[in-house]
Design a protein around this motif. Structure first.
Motif: not given
Length: 132
Positions: A1-6, A22-23
């Protein structure tokens, strides 16, 4: 599962920091400073990136002598309904191959790319809003 936080950046309305693994990436909203990439451009970037990766991997797998890929992705914010795009257009130019091979690469892309197919067929979204 891919996760992006903002997260917001204090003192800079319309500017955000996104993190994936880590990007980190600085983005702007349409109403922000306008210096960084915006959400709609990220949407198109995901589609273009998936296309190039898919074409390159498929060409390698099939032994097709692909020497280069160029992608142009465009959309226009809805004129009648600004909550969606009127169109999303993807033009993929492949170099070093005959048209029949280009068509085969395109067919494989359409059959396998989750980003393309989510856009094409529409995908569900679950939303949770939490007051903290």
């Amino acid at each position: 599962m891919a996760t992006v936080s903002g997260h917001t950046i204090a003192g800079v309305p319309g500017r955000f920091v996104l993190g994936a693994r880590t990007n980190h990436l600085v983005t702007d909203s349409r109403l922000g400073p306008g210096e960084a990439v915006q959400a709609g451009e990220l949407f198109l970037s995901a589609l273009a990136s998936c296309a190039m990766a898919n074409f390159e991997a498929t060409a390698h797998e099939l032994g097709v002598p692909l020497t280069g890929i160029s992608v142009d992705a465009q959309h226009r914010r809805g004129t009648e309904d600004p909550t969606r795009y009127d169109f999303t257009r993807l033009t993929i130019t492949v170099r070093g191959v005959e048209q029949r091979d280009a068509d085969a690469l395109g067919a494989r892309f359409v059959a396998t790319c989750p980003i393309y197919n989510t856009i094409r067929r529409g995908g569900g979204v679950d939303l949770a809003v939490v007051a903290a």
